[in-house]
Design a protein around this motif. Structure first.
Motif, short mmCIF file in Angstrom:
data_model
loop_
_atom_site.label_atom_id
_atom_site.label_comp_id
_atom_site.label_asym_id
_atom_site.label_seq_id
_atom_site.Cartn_x
_atom_site.Cartn_y
_atom_site.Cartn_z
N THR A 41 0.86 -1.18 0.00
CA THR A 41 0.00 0.00 0.00
C THR A 41 0.89 1.23 0.00
OG1 THR A 41 -0.09 -0.26 2.39
CG2 THR A 41 -2.00 -0.96 1.16
N ASP A 42 0.45 2.22 -0.77
CA ASP A 42 1.25 3.44 -0.80
C ASP A 42 1.09 4.23 0.47
OD1 ASP A 42 0.12 3.69 -4.15
OD2 ASP A 42 2.04 2.93 -3.42
N TYR A 43 -0.05 4.07 1.10
CA TYR A 43 -0.35 4.90 2.26
C TYR A 43 -0.49 4.03 3.50
CZ TYR A 43 -1.36 8.05 -1.52
OH TYR A 43 -1.26 8.81 -2.65
N LYS A 44 0.22 4.41 4.53
CA LYS A 44 0.15 3.64 5.77
C LYS A 44 -1.17 3.94 6.47
CE LYS A 44 3.79 1.54 5.29
NZ LYS A 44 3.31 0.40 4.52
N PRO A 45 -1.71 2.95 7.18
CA PRO A 45 -2.99 3.20 7.86
C PRO A 45 -2.83 4.20 8.99
CG PRO A 45 -2.12 1.05 8.44
CD PRO A 45 -1.24 1.59 7.37
N THR B 318 -17.29 9.54 6.35
CA THR B 318 -16.56 8.28 6.47
C THR B 318 -15.99 7.86 5.12
OG1 THR B 318 -18.19 7.66 8.13
CG2 THR B 318 -16.71 5.94 7.36
N LEU B 319 -16.82 7.96 4.08
CA LEU B 319 -16.36 7.57 2.74
C LEU B 319 -15.18 8.42 2.31
CD1 LEU B 319 -19.80 7.05 1.00
CD2 LEU B 319 -18.04 5.33 1.22
N GLU B 320 -15.32 9.74 2.51
CA GLU B 320 -14.23 10.64 2.12
C GLU B 320 -12.94 10.27 2.83
OE1 GLU B 320 -15.07 14.76 2.77
OE2 GLU B 320 -17.02 14.59 1.77
N ARG B 326 -6.79 5.71 1.64
CA ARG B 326 -6.38 4.64 0.74
C ARG B 326 -5.71 5.11 -0.51
NH1 ARG B 326 -7.23 -0.76 0.92
NH2 ARG B 326 -8.15 -1.25 2.91
N PHE B 327 -6.20 6.23 -1.04
CA PHE B 327 -5.73 6.64 -2.36
C PHE B 327 -4.96 7.95 -2.36
CE2 PHE B 327 -7.98 3.23 -4.01
CZ PHE B 327 -9.31 3.26 -3.61
N GLY B 328 -4.99 8.66 -1.25
CA GLY B 328 -4.23 9.91 -1.22
C GLY B 328 -5.14 11.12 -1.26
N SER B 329 -4.54 12.27 -0.95
CA SER B 329 -5.38 13.48 -0.82
C SER B 329 -5.85 14.00 -2.16
CB SER B 329 -4.64 14.56 -0.06
OG SER B 329 -3.27 14.52 -0.35
N LYS B 361 -7.18 10.65 -14.76
CA LYS B 361 -7.78 9.42 -15.27
C LYS B 361 -7.41 8.23 -14.40
CE LYS B 361 -8.17 10.59 -20.06
NZ LYS B 361 -7.26 11.26 -20.95
N ASP B 362 -6.13 8.18 -14.08
CA ASP B 362 -5.63 7.08 -13.27
C ASP B 362 -6.41 6.98 -11.96
OD1 ASP B 362 -2.64 6.21 -11.57
OD2 ASP B 362 -3.85 4.97 -12.92
N MET B 363 -6.54 8.13 -11.30
CA MET B 363 -7.22 8.15 -10.01
C MET B 363 -8.69 7.77 -10.14
SD MET B 363 -5.59 11.48 -8.30
CE MET B 363 -3.83 11.63 -8.12
N LEU B 364 -9.31 8.32 -11.17
CA LEU B 364 -10.73 8.01 -11.35
C LEU B 364 -10.93 6.52 -11.55
CD1 LEU B 364 -11.94 10.97 -13.54
CD2 LEU B 364 -12.89 10.28 -11.37
N TYR B 365 -10.07 5.93 -12.35
CA TYR B 365 -10.25 4.50 -12.60
C TYR B 365 -9.96 3.65 -11.38
CZ TYR B 365 -11.22 5.34 -17.40
OH TYR B 365 -11.81 5.77 -18.55
N LYS B 366 -9.01 4.11 -10.58
CA LYS B 366 -8.73 3.37 -9.35
C LYS B 366 -9.96 3.38 -8.45
CE LYS B 366 -4.73 4.79 -7.77
NZ LYS B 366 -3.54 5.07 -6.97
N MET B 367 -10.55 4.55 -8.30
CA MET B 367 -11.73 4.65 -7.44
C MET B 367 -12.91 3.90 -8.07
SD MET B 367 -11.76 8.39 -5.72
CE MET B 367 -11.38 9.42 -7.12
#
Lengths: 223, 503
Positions: A41-45, B318-320, B326-329, B361-367
């Motif tokens: 994972t790129d981001y640590k929990p 919570t979702l945000e 998980r994916f970054g800011s 695009k990359d981020m959208l597809y990941k989500m």
């Protein structure tokens, strides 16, 4: 389709540029295996919450887990009889309080059909004798023999099926009488059942009487 | 029931009641309502075992029964109720904060035993409290009763449905199973008992309170020859009431976080002047979160709390947060953007978020691949040709919440499995350490020298000690994680339930 018959070049039904690949660019490899079990994972929990409340709940949780194991509601799986009866095992058994459910709140079929009355309290015995159909008595004796033979081979429900077909109405009657009794339903007391083994009936002082007592079960000759 | 939920049920039942109960319980969760014989046949368990297991499950309100035609009784498991076992520590701790130790133990006993009569609860709790008190002191039944009454008044405990009292002249055979009834009015009605007595310590045999009407029997006999005054009146913990409390707590703390500075300066107690109160309420009402709404001007202004909006905001937050972690800011920024604008095209996302096309695009597809975001197709032409269709990104909060909830169940199942694995790996060492502790304890009781104790302690070598430390740390972490994931589960479930009610 007919229109594509002559085509050699791969063509997509949509504009490939819309997806982010420039025309003619090498597409990424097809993935032929499942994703890794523990992907990087790129981001640590984020660290866990800490605080008085959280610590208390943690301690509570662990305590509850231990307590539940000691409650009568935790039904142990009957273990397979081991090759050697470990002496210490008898003394490490956790004593569990007996729990008898409130039969009034449960369907009648939940009550255990306990035909096998052990050497229990006198009033029960007297009642049994009083009920006396010969069917019950023979069933009882057969049952005892079967139990002694089958002990340790796991529980079979054959006897129960037999008993049900044989004495259905009888048991219904019996239950109404039993309802008045203070519940001494031994069904729940597995510990007692397990205690009834050869070691109680025949008492060994030292190795001397070993051969003599168990003649029935020994195949070898006694020397 | 999803596979993840069934798996989690299985783990919980096994940990709390053993494998036999687990087998029967999981079978019922999977297959739905079934009669006794079918359960025994399908699970390959003896009738006797099935009966025992069902008795335990019914006692703990996890399985209910119903009489069908021709007198067949069918048993049904409540999967969601099984999952509530995760929340037991939270229920108990909450009661502690509201009603201190006495209340805490009352709820704990009720949860551990499923259902109990009031007299049984009072006795158990008094005994337990007495154990913790100084020598010579005992806990009075009256005090425990008072706390019980308070819990009943605030609806944290409620009566169970009871067996209807039939007259003896009832003709015909008794029904195969009682039909339990619950009179709404009596749900929180505490029976008039005069429970006199004090708690007893387990070992003291001379410390008996005078004039005790209860049978003076040793602890391990549950038989009570004297008639119990409230026989047949059982109580259980009212989980819905606790959930209400949690929900309120969540909303209050969310608003508090929002209005941080103001709330800190708010005077303790309700001595706020009318003007100040007005200002705060207006602020709250105007807040884009829309937790509080103004629904009229009668009485100087009617303010109402919009529960659904509040829960939706909490679920969205919570979702945000999950997306961010998980994916970054930057992903989180895109997510919030799509959330705000409802539907966006690829190009628009790039423009509004100010993120280069390729990355966007990359981020959208990941989500998209993880189902946080979904695609909405809007065809321009009737033939739905892809080159002539709008593809809009959108966030469907309800389905994203469901997806996340499902992941939470899986997570907890994984956490429990890992914890069990860790414990099993170190079983030998754990048993050894327990034996050593027992030896030390018994030696201390009989008065042993420091040197002897030291010797026994050294039976556990330094690396073994290290191993035990690591194990303890890991197990604690896993347990704490379970508790925290359950908090998220609660939020998401509340939101989903609230939304489904409105549909």
């Amino acid at each position: 389709m007919a229109g594509n018959k002559g085509r050699r070049r791969a063509a997509y039904t949509f504009n490939i540029e819309a997806v982010g690949f420039s025309k003619g660019e090498k597409l990424p490899d097809v993935v032929l295996k499942p994703p890794p079990l523990f992907p990087d994972t790129d981001y640590k929990p984020v660290p866990l919450k800490t605080g008085e409340g959280e610590e208390y709940m943690l301690a509570l949780k662990q305590e509850l887990r231990e307590t539940m194991k000691r409650m009568p509601y935790f039904i142990e799986t009957p273990e397979e009889r081991q090759d050697i009866e470990r002496y210490s095992k008898r003394y490490m058994k956790v004593y569990k309080e007996e729990w008898i459910p409130d039969w009034r709140r449960l369907p009648r079929e939940m009550m255990p059909r306990n035909k096998c009355k052990k050497a229990g309290p006198k009033p029960k015995k007297a009642k049994d004798a009083g009920k006396g159909t010969s069917l019950t008595n023979t069933a009882d004796v057969l049952k005892k023999i079967e139990e002694l033979e089958k002990r340790g081979d796991g529980e079979k429900s054959d006897e129960e099926n037999e008993e049900k077909e044989g004495s259905k109405e009888k048991s219904k009657e019996g239950e109404d009488d039993e309802d008045d009794d203070a519940a001494e339903q031994e069904e729940y007391d597995e510990e007692d059942q397990e205690e009834e083994n050869d070691y109680i009936h025949s008492y060994f002082e030292d190795g001397d009487d070993f051969g003599a007592d168990s003649d029935d079960n020994m195949d070898e000759a006694t020397y | 029931m999803t596979q993840a939920e069934i798996k989690l049920c299985s783990l919980l039942l096994q940990e709390h009641f053993g494998e036999i109960v687990e087998k029967i319980g999981v079978h019922l969760v999977r297959t739905g309502s079934q009669p006794l014989r079918v359960i025994a046949h399908d699970t390959g368990t003896s009738l006797d075992q099935v009966k025992k297991a069902l008795c335990v499950l019914v006692q703990h309100n996890l399985v209910s029964y119903q009489v069908h035609k021709r007198g067949v009784v069918e048993y049904e498991a409540q999967c969601s109720r099984v999952l509530r076992m995760l929340r037991y520590p939270r229920y108990i701790y909450t009661t502690k904060t509201l009603y201190s130790d006495t209340g805490e133990l009352i709820v704990e006993e009720l949860l551990l035993n499923g259902k109990l009569t009031m007299s049984a609860v009072v006795k158990k709790v008094a005994d337990r409290l007495t154990e913790t008190m100084e020598d010579g002191k005992t806990m009075d039944y009256a005090e425990v009763s008072n706390t019980f009454v308070r819990l009943a008044d605030t609806h944290f405990v409620q009566r169970c449905p009871s067996v209807p009292t039939t007259e003896n002249s009832d003709p015909g055979p008794p029904p195969p199973a009682p039909t339990l009834v619950m009179n709404e009015k009596d749900m929180y009605l505490v029976p008039k008992l005069s429970l006199i007595g004090k708690g007893k310590r387990r070992r003291s045999s001379d410390e008996e309170a005078a004039g005790e009407p209860k049978a003076k029997r040793p602890k391990h006999t549950t038989d009570n020859k004297e008639p119990i005054p409230d026989d047949g009146i059982y109580w259980q913990a009212n989980l819905d009431r606790f959930h209400q409390h949690f929900r309120d707590q969540a909303i209050v703390s969310a608003v508090a976080n929002r209005m941080d500075q103001i709330f800190r300066s708010l005077p303790v107690g309700y001595n706020i002047s009318k003007q100040v109160l007005d200002q705060y309420l207006t602020l709250l009402a105007d807040d884009p979160l829309e937790f509080v709404g103004k629904s009229g001007d009668s009485g100087g202004g009617m303010y109402v709390i919009n529960l659904h909006k509040a829960l939706a905001s909490l679920a969205t937050a919570t979702l945000e947060s999950v997306v961010q972690e998980r994916f970054g800011s930057r992903c989180a920024r895109i997510f919030r953007l799509v959330l705000q604008k409802k539907h966006l095209e690829q190009k628009q996302v790039e423009d509004f978020a100010m993120i280069p096309a390729k990355e966007a695009k990359d981020m959208l597809y990941k989500m998209l691949s993880e189902n946080f975001i979904s695609l909405q197709e809007i065809p321009k032409t009737p033939d739905h040709a892809p080159s002539r269709t709008f593809y809009l990104y959108t966030v469907n909060i309800l389905s994203a919440a469901r997806m996340l909830l499902h992941r939470c169940y899986k997570s907890i199942a994984n956490l429990i499995e890992r914890r069990q694995f860790e414990t099993k790996e170190n079983k030998r060492l754990l048993e050894k350490s327990q034996r050593v502790e027992a030896i030390i304890a018994s030696m201390q009781a009989t008065g042993a020298e420091e040197a002897q104790l030291q010797e026994i302690e050294e039976m556990i070598t330094a690396p073994e000690r290290q191993q035990l430390e690591t194990l303890k740390r890991n197990v604690n972490k896993l347990d704490a994680s379970e508790i925290q994931v359950d908090e998220t589960i609660f939020l998401l479930e509340s939101y989903i339930e609230c939304t489904m009610k409105r549909l």
